[in-house]
Write a protein that holds these residues in place. Structure first.
Motif: not given
Lengths: 340, 821
Positions: B629-654
């Motif tokens: 809750h201390e981050l801005s919306g864009g930051m949060r979405q970036r964090i979500m994307i980074s979580m998605g890419l953490a293991c170099q996933s082959k498919l990212l569903i947005c």
């Protein structure tokens, strides 16, 4: 597949080579108690010239978030103080009361039911026993009994409640029906039966009190966790591959802890009172020094020597109040979202 | 339903990452079965972005969730295949699918705030993904870090012992035997080294000569001492004197000065004329006459002036002394420099071979660390690659430098003169001190006579104070006495010593001329000297030259012999000692490293900080330490994307990742997804209702309506030439910004999304379609590939219209639409 991954990793580390090691809890604690940081904590407008703008903002931000800052409200501090005093009574009664346990509990001294005097600031009870001494020595038994039984019921309740809420279906039904059955048992009567059959055994009483408290906590926990289960973060935890147990106890449990904390602070009082009522009914050891027992034993002399019964009662009330205030403050402080 | 064979033809087998075939996902609610996804098929190739467009409730999100098997009760995947890398996901168990979730396929949700756990820190949430899927990799890294840590511990021990040795060395002269015993336990006996050093006879001869010389000096000092003090000097004391003869601590003088000036000040205070007059009056019980008073005042002022003069003279003396100290220090420095140069000269004359051999041997013995060995190796290389000429030029420089440094002689002569003056000053100082004492005694007597009680107390106080100060002074003085050395034994500098010093001066001058001569000799022949002066066969040279060579030989031998065995060894150890500073800093670093016990979580956090940086957050350290809750919306979405890419996933569903964000941040996020795709070559399934976003980002587009795909194909051709009426409607519903398009009204598709519990027979879009035909009511159109490469499910593009009943391709009237909607 593995090779590909490794290469990618290397690429990433090549491009973003810098590493980050956030300190362990111990180091963070150490950092918290450095003079600079304490200045931030305690002085409202403290500034450190060595820090750059960014560090300064970060430190300000951290201090705002820290538990000490958040526990700053006067009522919480009062509650903490009360709990601290009562607990130190329970731990060091022989130092704080200046009276040996023998004089308070066993030996028969002259001067029954004397009013408060210089020697006995709160007066004396039957057999010339000091009321203040009994109050301080009694804290030990009352606090330990109540805390131990509450820990049993808390742990059990939280585990069963979370499982019931998350799993749903027949597991939920099973757990909640068992809880209904257990909570339908009248506690005091069960205790009386246990004491009269198995004797006044503290372990048994503790266990019985603790087990009887489980359904309440389970129900509370379930209601809190069910609302959390529907949140998106649970879904996203699933997407990132978390197992059920991890989701239950790492994600849902800390989110629904605030309700439990409040209930806990209330229940400490009830546990003390439960033991007191047992003693009030006459089931207790004669050489035990305990607030509930004192209230019961001295009720007959309420007109002649009201101090003997009133002070232990006040002790119970103040203890309950202290735990409640502290629990309330803790609940506010532990929730990172709340703005204190 | 969908033409599987066609789809397969469209893409090569190994290029295909995900292939959804005829997916049916139904929700069994109490009102009835909601057919949310009813026969959907699409493919995603590697390194491709597929856009999934449609209105709300058309089954986009449900089909995405079906891929991850996140359909909860009462939903169920009824039939269909989800082939991911040639493996069907539908029959997998929960445990198996969990391995894939977050690892191979990840998903980003619409609302980043709700999809992050509010009570956990962002860093924890990202590193959780690593802990879940790459525990073995992390464990490997942790093992490495921990073993590294133990290595560090061993290193630290080694370095600290070395450092201790260095500390010892700083304080006292080097004892090579001790070094060997303390630091290098496995060292070979020194005798070997000793032999290699002391191989010539001259060494022993000159050593004996030196010993004789030393004994001579000692006897001289002893005689002197006996003459002065008439007590025989002990050996230990003698050694002490020789070692400490130069030191003149400035501190003691300072203290001395302080006490003196303090005493003077006290005296000046006591000489207050008013007070003294008053005392006199009290004593004589009557007023003094003016004359008497004037007399007293005159006396006092005179004595005061005297005192002031004293003070100033003391100060002047002090300044002179300090100047003298400075001079002495400078001389010391010069001497040090000279000795250093001597060392270097010696080294050069010794040639590199001996040295390198020795160091090599040390290295074998010491088992040094790699950096040190590297340094040594560098040194060897340097020494081996320097040519003889270079060596000579260097040597010459050194010698010239030395000569220039011999200007010390002038300074020393100046110093001697200074010293003579100072001795005079010292006598004057003693006189001053005596004077002060006299004055004090007089004054104290006067005061005592005239003012008994108070004066006594005051005097006592003063006395006490003085005693304290003097005690301190003498304590310190005695502490330093060891340093002075001379005081205790009673040794004082006499005229004889001056003679001695003059003798030294002469010696120095002689050396200077000798060095000049040496340079001449060096000029004469480089090579012979370089090889080894001692081994030159002098018979072939003319007699003048042989003389010079002999001189040079003598010089070289003397220089060599002056350095004792231990000092030479010290020279060999010098490189070790030069790294003292490096070792200190390294020790501190190692201490930090060793103290910390590394945990799996630390490694995971490190990894997650990397991925967070990859997502474009510069300040990853602070971001990881925050709550969502201390981050801005864009930051949060970036964090979500980074979580998605953490293991170099082959498919990212947005799943509509930009819907909850404002426009500028939308653009950032889209840019980020595109950039990451370019870098990581992963595939993306991008679900949105925003066609602009699709055009911006995707390679292929699938348009969904009511649980079916109605149009599917390449982005550009689909946007240029939309075929399905629904696609037309969607494209018409994009708001226009450009003024030339402003006049066009927004096309609105009439009607609502149909009820999926009772889906219509035939084409599900026909009630809202302006081109709806008779056949649309009855038969459901299939997804058929069109000549431009795209596929469309619409009867408008049916080629063989004759196959069906006559009249079935007739346009429907409005009454039908109203009826059904």
């Amino acid at each position: 597949m593995v090779e590909q991954k490794l290469i990618r990793e290397d690429e990433l580390s090549l491009v973003y080579g810098e590493t980050y090691r956030p300190g362990s809890f111990k180091e963070q604690l150490k950092e918290m108690f450095t003079p600079k940081y304490l200045a931030f904590l305690l002085k409202p407008g403290a500034e450190d010239e060595e820090l750059n703008r960014r560090d300064f903002e970060m430190n300000k931000f951290k201090t705002k978030r820290s538990l000490i800052r958040r526990l700053n409200s006067p009522l919480t501090i009062l509650g903490g103080l009360i709990v601290f005093i009562i607990c130190s009574w329970a731990v060091f009664p022989h130092w704080l009361s200046f009276i040996p346990f023998k004089d308070v509990a066993i030996s028969i001294l002259p001067g029954t039911n004397r009013p408060p005097s210089f020697e006995h600031p709160l007066g004396t009870a039957a057999f010339g026993r000091d009321v203040l001494g009994r109050l301080i020595w009694g804290a030990r038994r009352s606090i330990t009994l109540s805390l131990a039984s509450i820990v049993v019921s808390l742990v059990g309740g939280v585990i069963f409640g979370t499982i019931a809420a998350y799993k749903g279906g027949w597991i939920d039904n099973l757990i909640m029906r068992i809880a209904d059955i257990v909570s339908s048992i009248p506690g005091l009567i069960l205790l009386v039966i246990i004491v009269s059959v198995m004797g006044y055994d503290l372990q048994n009483i503790l266990l019985a009190l603790g087990l009887l408290g489980i359904p309440g906590y389970a129900r509370l926990m379930r209601s809190a966790a069910i609302s959390q289960r529907a949140m998106t973060y649970v879904e996203s935890a699933k997407v990132s591959g978390a197992s059920e147990w991890r989701i239950m106890f790492r994600h849902i449990l800390p989110n629904s802890m605030s309700l439990i904390l409040v209930a806990l602070s209330f229940d400490i009082g009830t546990a003390i009172l439960g033991l007191a009522s047992l003693a009030f009914l006459g089931f207790s050891q004669t050489d035990a020094v305990e607030w509930g027992f004192d209230v019961n034993a001295n009720k007959s002399a309420l007109i002649n020597a009201p101090w003997a019964a009133i002070w232990p009662g006040i002790g119970i009330v103040i203890t309950v109040m202290g735990f409640m205030l502290l629990g309330d403050g803790l609940r506010d402080a532990l929730d990172p979202r709340s703005k204190v | 339903m969908a033409s599987e064979s066609e789809l397969k033809d469209m893409s090569k087998e190994n290029d295909l990452l995900l292939s959804v075939q005829d997916l049916h996902t139904y929700f069994y609610t109490e009102e009835g079965t909601v057919k949310a996804v009813d026969g959907v098929s699409f493919d995603i190739k590697r390194d491709e972005i597929l856009g999934l467009v449609g209105e709300t409730g058309c089954g986009k999100s449900v089909s995405a969730l079906s891929i991850l098997k996140l359909i909860r009760y009462p939903g169920k995947i009824l039939s269909g295949k989800i082939m991911f890398e040639g493996r069907d996901l539908v029959p997998l168990t929960e445990e198996q699918i969990r391995r894939i979730r977050g690892n191979d396929i990840t998903m980003i949700f619409q609302d980043p705030l709700n999809s992050l756990n509010p009570v956990l820190k962002v860093g924890y949430q990202i590193s959780e993904v690593y802990l879940l899927h790459q525990r073995d990799v992390l464990q490997r890294k942790l093992d490495y870090a921990r073993t590294h840590n133990t290595e560090n511990r061993i290193k630290l021990q080694k370095y600290t012992t070395l450092n201790d040795y260095y500390k010892k060395y700083e304080k006292k002269p080097i004892d090579v035997d001790e070094i060997f015993s303390v630091v290098f336990k496995n060292a070979k006996p020194i005798s070997e080294l000793q032999e290699s050093l002391a191989d010539n006879e001259t060494y022993l001869a000159v050593q004996n000569a030196r010993k004789e010389f030393e004994t001579e000096i000692k006897e001289k000092i002893r005689d002197l001492h006996e003459q002065v003090n008439q007590i025989p000097l002990q050996d230990a004391e003698l050694n002490f004197i020789i070692s400490k003869i130069r030191i003149a601590p400035q501190k003691i003088r300072k203290l001395d000065m302080k006490i003196l000036s303090r005493e003077i000040k006290i005296l000046i205070k006591e000489l207050d004329p008013k007070a003294i007059i008053r005392i006199k009056e009290e004593q004589e019980e009557g007023e003094l006459s003016d004359l008497e008073r004037e007399q007293i005042i005159e006396e006092l002022t005179r004595s005061r002036e005297q005192l002031h003069e004293l003070e100033s003279s003391l100060k002047a003396f002090w300044n002179e002394m300090s100047q003298y100290d400075k001079l002495v220090k400078e001389a010391d420095k010069e001497e040090e420099r000279r000795t250093k140069l001597e060392h270097e000269l010696d080294l050069f004359i010794h040639q590199s071979k001996l040295r390198t051999d020795l160091i090599l041997r040390y290295m074998q013995v010491l088992d040094l660390d790699e950096p040190m060995i590297n340094r040594f190796e560098k040194e060897f290389e340097e020494l081996h690659h320097t040519t003889e000429e270079e060596l000579f030029t260097r040597k010459k420089e050194v010698l010239l430098n030395e000569i220039s440094n011999l200007n010390v002689i002038e300074k020393v002569t100046a110093l001697l003169n200074e010293y003579q003056e100072i001795t005079k000053l010292e006598s004057s100082r003693q006189a001053i001190q005596e004077e002060i004492e006299e004055i004090r005694v007089e004054e104290s007597q006067k005061v005592l006579e005239k003012k008994k009680g108070r004066a006594k107390i005051k005097y006592r106080k003063l006395r006490k104070e003085h005693e304290e100060v003097s005690r301190d002074f003498y304590d310190k003085y005695y502490e330093h006495e060891d340093v002075i050395g001379l005081k205790r034994i009673g040794f004082k500098v006499d005229e004889d010593d001056f003679q001695e010093l003059e003798y030294v001066l002469e010696e120095l001058k002689r050396q200077q001329t000798q060095l000049y001569r040496e340079i001449d000799a060096l000029k004469w022949d480089i090579k012979t000297e370089f090889e080894d002066v001692r081994k030159v066969d002098t018979s072939n040279f003319p007699p003048k030259v042989t003389e010079k060579i002999n001189q040079l030989q003598q010089k070289v031998d003397s220089v060599r012999v002056n350095k004792q065995r231990k000092e030479v060894l010290y020279e060999q150890l010098k490189p070790l000692i030069q790294y003292r500073e490096d070792i200190k800093s390294e020790i501190e670093e190692l201490k930090v490293l060793v103290r910390k016990r590394i945990k799996l979580m630390d490694i995971a956090l490190e990894e997650s900080s990397k991925i967070v940086k990859a997502v474009g957050i510069a300040d990853s350290r602070r971001i990881l330490d925050r709550y969502p809750h201390e981050l801005s919306g864009g930051m949060r979405q970036r964090i979500m994307i980074s979580m998605g890419l953490a293991c170099q996933s082959k498919l990212l569903i947005c799943d509509e990742p930009t819907t909850a964000l404002d426009v500028t941040i939308q653009a950032q996020i889209l840019e980020l997804i595109r950039g990451l795709k370019k870098r990581l070559h992963n595939s993306v399934l991008f679900i949105t209702h925003n066609l602009g976003v699709i055009y911006e980002l995707c390679d292929k587009v699938a348009v969904m309506y009511a649980g079916n795909i109605v149009e599917y194909g390449e982005k550009q051709s689909l946007f240029d030439n939309p075929m399905h009426p629904y696609t037309h409607g969607l494209l018409g519903a994009i708001p226009r910004v450009k003024p030339r398009d402003r006049h066009q009204k927004l096309a609105i598709i009439p009607g609502m999304v149909p009820n999926l519990i009772f889906p219509l027979p035939g084409c599900r879009f026909h009630p809202r379609c302006e081109h709806a035909m008779e056949i649309c009511r009855k038969i459901r159109p299939e997804l058929i590939k069109q000549p431009n490469g795209n596929s469309v499910a619409c009867w408008l593009f049916e080629k063989d219209q004759d196959k069906y009943e006559p009249g079935s391709f007739k346009k429907l009237g409005d009454e039908f639409k109203e009826e059904i909607v």
